[in-house]
Motif scaffolding. Structure first.
Motif, PDB file in Angstrom:
ATOM      1  N   ASN A   1       5.799  -2.742   4.427  1.00  0.00           N
ATOM      2  CA  ASN A   1       5.045  -1.403   3.838  1.00  0.00           C
ATOM      3  C   ASN A   1       3.867  -1.214   4.768  1.00  0.00           C
ATOM      4  OD1 ASN A   1       6.549  -1.139   1.290  1.00  0.00           O
ATOM      5  ND2 ASN A   1       5.602  -3.165   0.818  1.00  0.00           N
ATOM      6  N   ILE A   2       3.669  -0.286   5.440  1.00  0.00           N
ATOM      7  CA  ILE A   2       2.893   0.584   6.520  1.00  0.00           C
ATOM      8  C   ILE A   2       2.031   1.222   6.036  1.00  0.00           C
ATOM      9  CG2 ILE A   2       2.783   1.248   8.818  1.00  0.00           C
ATOM     10  CD1 ILE A   2       6.070   0.489   9.195  1.00  0.00           C
ATOM     11  N   TYR A   3       0.774   1.141   6.309  1.00  0.00           N
ATOM     12  CA  TYR A   3      -0.492   1.713   5.891  1.00  0.00           C
ATOM     13  C   TYR A   3      -1.378   2.086   7.087  1.00  0.00           C
ATOM     14  CZ  TYR A   3       0.747   0.638   1.016  1.00  0.00           C
ATOM     15  OH  TYR A   3       1.385   0.585  -0.121  1.00  0.00           O
ATOM     16  N   GLN A   4      -1.830   3.192   7.192  1.00  0.00           N
ATOM     17  CA  GLN A   4      -2.645   3.832   8.191  1.00  0.00           C
ATOM     18  C   GLN A   4      -4.073   3.321   7.697  1.00  0.00           C
ATOM     19  OE1 GLN A   4      -2.364   7.716   9.969  1.00  0.00           O
ATOM     20  NE2 GLN A   4      -4.194   7.374  11.021  1.00  0.00           N
ATOM     21  N   VAL A   5      -4.877   2.614   8.154  1.00  0.00           N
ATOM     22  CA  VAL A   5      -6.234   2.382   8.027  1.00  0.00           C
ATOM     23  C   VAL A   5      -7.275   2.903   8.540  1.00  0.00           C
ATOM     24  CG1 VAL A   5      -5.785   0.231   6.595  1.00  0.00           C
ATOM     25  CG2 VAL A   5      -6.209   0.071   8.928  1.00  0.00           C
ATOM     26  N   GLY A   6      -7.034   3.479   9.768  1.00  0.00           N
ATOM     27  CA  GLY A   6      -7.973   4.275  10.676  1.00  0.00           C
ATOM     28  C   GLY A   6      -7.268   4.965  11.882  1.00  0.00           C
ATOM     29  N   THR A   7      -7.960   5.154  12.957  1.00  0.00           N
ATOM     30  CA  THR A   7      -7.618   5.547  14.218  1.00  0.00           C
ATOM     31  C   THR A   7      -8.544   5.096  15.169  1.00  0.00           C
ATOM     32  OG1 THR A   7      -8.858   7.682  14.051  1.00  0.00           O
ATOM     33  CG2 THR A   7      -6.461   7.816  13.380  1.00  0.00           C
ATOM     34  N   THR A   8      -7.970   4.919  16.619  1.00  0.00           N
ATOM     35  CA  THR A   8      -8.780   4.765  17.774  1.00  0.00           C
ATOM     36  C   THR A   8      -8.107   5.217  19.012  1.00  0.00           C
ATOM     37  OG1 THR A   8      -9.622   2.869  19.034  1.00  0.00           O
ATOM     38  CG2 THR A   8      -7.434   2.490  18.255  1.00  0.00           C
ATOM     39  N   GLY A   9      -8.906   6.191  19.493  1.00  0.00           N
ATOM     40  CA  GLY A   9      -8.327   6.810  20.918  1.00  0.00           C
ATOM     41  C   GLY A   9      -7.229   7.506  20.400  1.00  0.00           C
ATOM     42  N   GLY A  10      -7.204   8.288  19.448  1.00  0.00           N
ATOM     43  CA  GLY A  10      -5.991   9.280  18.982  1.00  0.00           C
ATOM     44  C   GLY A  10      -4.918   8.733  18.351  1.00  0.00           C
ATOM     45  N   TYR A  11      -4.914   7.558  18.566  1.00  0.00           N
ATOM     46  CA  TYR A  11      -3.808   6.194  17.795  1.00  0.00           C
ATOM     47  C   TYR A  11      -4.109   5.955  16.437  1.00  0.00           C
ATOM     48  CZ  TYR A  11      -1.612   6.388  22.385  1.00  0.00           C
ATOM     49  OH  TYR A  11      -0.816   6.778  23.627  1.00  0.00           O
ATOM     50  N   PRO A  12      -3.000   6.038  15.510  1.00  0.00           N
ATOM     51  CA  PRO A  12      -3.273   5.460  14.199  1.00  0.00           C
ATOM     52  C   PRO A  12      -3.323   3.746  14.493  1.00  0.00           C
ATOM     53  CG  PRO A  12      -0.995   5.855  14.630  1.00  0.00           C
ATOM     54  CD  PRO A  12      -1.749   6.351  15.747  1.00  0.00           C
ATOM     55  N   ILE A  13      -4.310   3.424  13.395  1.00  0.00           N
ATOM     56  CA  ILE A  13      -4.345   1.759  13.263  1.00  0.00           C
ATOM     57  C   ILE A  13      -3.507   1.520  11.747  1.00  0.00           C
ATOM     58  CG2 ILE A  13      -5.906  -0.221  12.859  1.00  0.00           C
ATOM     59  CD1 ILE A  13      -8.006   1.592  14.309  1.00  0.00           C
ATOM     60  N   TYR A  14      -2.460   0.613  12.154  1.00  0.00           N
ATOM     61  CA  TYR A  14      -1.769   0.169  10.972  1.00  0.00           C
ATOM     62  C   TYR A  14      -1.935  -1.065  10.528  1.00  0.00           C
ATOM     63  CZ  TYR A  14       1.420   4.238  12.093  1.00  0.00           C
ATOM     64  OH  TYR A  14       1.965   5.512  12.347  1.00  0.00           O
ATOM     65  N   GLU A  15      -1.444  -1.515   9.192  1.00  0.00           N
ATOM     66  CA  GLU A  15      -1.587  -2.726   8.718  1.00  0.00           C
ATOM     67  C   GLU A  15      -0.170  -2.784   8.253  1.00  0.00           C
ATOM     68  OE1 GLU A  15      -4.550  -3.507   5.720  1.00  0.00           O
ATOM     69  OE2 GLU A  15      -6.088  -4.449   7.284  1.00  0.00           O
ATOM     70  N   PHE A  16       0.625  -3.964   8.528  1.00  0.00           N
ATOM     71  CA  PHE A  16       2.046  -3.944   7.928  1.00  0.00           C
ATOM     72  C   PHE A  16       2.020  -5.047   6.775  1.00  0.00           C
ATOM     73  CE2 PHE A  16       2.132  -2.527  12.287  1.00  0.00           C
ATOM     74  CZ  PHE A  16       3.172  -1.856  12.191  1.00  0.00           C
ATOM     75  N   ILE A  17       2.272  -4.627   5.647  1.00  0.00           N
ATOM     76  CA  ILE A  17       2.168  -5.529   4.454  1.00  0.00           C
ATOM     77  C   ILE A  17       3.934  -6.064   4.225  1.00  0.00           C
ATOM     78  CG2 ILE A  17       1.545  -5.972   2.101  1.00  0.00           C
ATOM     79  CD1 ILE A  17      -0.433  -3.907   2.622  1.00  0.00           C
ATOM     80  N   ASN A  18       4.093  -7.303   4.134  1.00  0.00           N
ATOM     81  CA  ASN A  18       5.432  -7.714   3.998  1.00  0.00           C
ATOM     82  C   ASN A  18       5.984  -7.422   2.460  1.00  0.00           C
ATOM     83  OD1 ASN A  18       7.525 -10.139   3.134  1.00  0.00           O
ATOM     84  ND2 ASN A  18       7.807  -9.301   5.288  1.00  0.00           N
ATOM     85  N   ALA A  19       7.189  -6.801   2.530  1.00  0.00           N
ATOM     86  CA  ALA A  19       7.232  -6.347   0.828  1.00  0.00           C
ATOM     87  C   ALA A  19       7.828  -7.313  -0.013  1.00  0.00           C
ATOM     88  CB  ALA A  19       8.762  -5.456   0.950  1.00  0.00           C
TER      89      ALA A  19
END
Length: 189
Positions: A88-106
């Motif tokens: 399960n992928i969540y965007q928690v922010g951005t840096t340099g125009g790229y998203p920052i993701y957290e990957f949560i195991n289902a």
């Protein structure tokens, strides 16, 4: 008091207190939903659920033997459709125009991270209770033949060790090499 918002499975959740949100979600929700409540007090947007396939090996990123424990190892295995290979992928922010993701195991509801926030080549990748630290955050890149994932804490890439194509091959972080064992394709569910 500040308003905290998280997007969980398409529903916006707001509360006046982080402890209330964690208590309410943690007490009655699935492990994944509870993990999202623990991520941090920033806005998190659900991106989707996917398997990540290594471009070199064609195998899926997973938590070894479906572990639900902290420090459960992340490796690759032939894709089989089990929850331990779903993220399960969540965007928690951005840096340099790229998203920052957290990957949560289902399967476990835990976040993929670099063990003990290590920053050197060869540091192992595992899962741990989501806690909002940079070692659990990943930045997708533009690498061809597939995007690489860079750990936000270390700046190193999610890598299948030694370019292995075997089931159970370890996944760790390593400096950019340009090899396809650092490239991942997303297969959205």
């Amino acid at each position: 008091m500040r308003l905290i918002k998280a997007k969980v499975r398409g529903l916006a959740i707001g509360t006046a207190s982080a402890s209330v949100a964690i208590f309410l979600l943690g007490a009655t929700a699935s492990p994944v939903t509870a993990a999202v409540s623990q991520v941090s007090a920033i806005s998190a947007s659900y991106v989707g659920t996917a398997t990540l396939t290594n471009v070199n090996s064609g195998k899926c990123l997973e938590v070894h033997q479906s572990s639900t424990s902290n420090y459960g190892n992340v490796d690759q295995w032939s894709c089989n459709g089990t929850a331990t290979q779903l993220w399960n992928i969540y965007q928690v922010g951005t840096t340099g125009g790229y998203p920052i993701y957290e990957f949560i195991n289902a399967n476990s509801g835990k976040c993929m991270e670099v063990y003990h926030s290590e920053t050197g080549n060869g540091a192992n990748v595992d899962q741990y209770t989501c806690n909002g630290t940079h070692t659990q955050e990943w930045i997708p890149g533009d690498f061809v033949p597939g995007p690489e994932l860079t750990n936000y804490n270390s700046g190193l890439k999610l890598t299948v060790q030694d370019g292995s194509t075997a089931d159970g091959a370890n996944v760790y972080q390593y400096a950019y090499t340009g090899r396809s064992n650092q490239a991942w394709s997303y297969h959205w569910q």
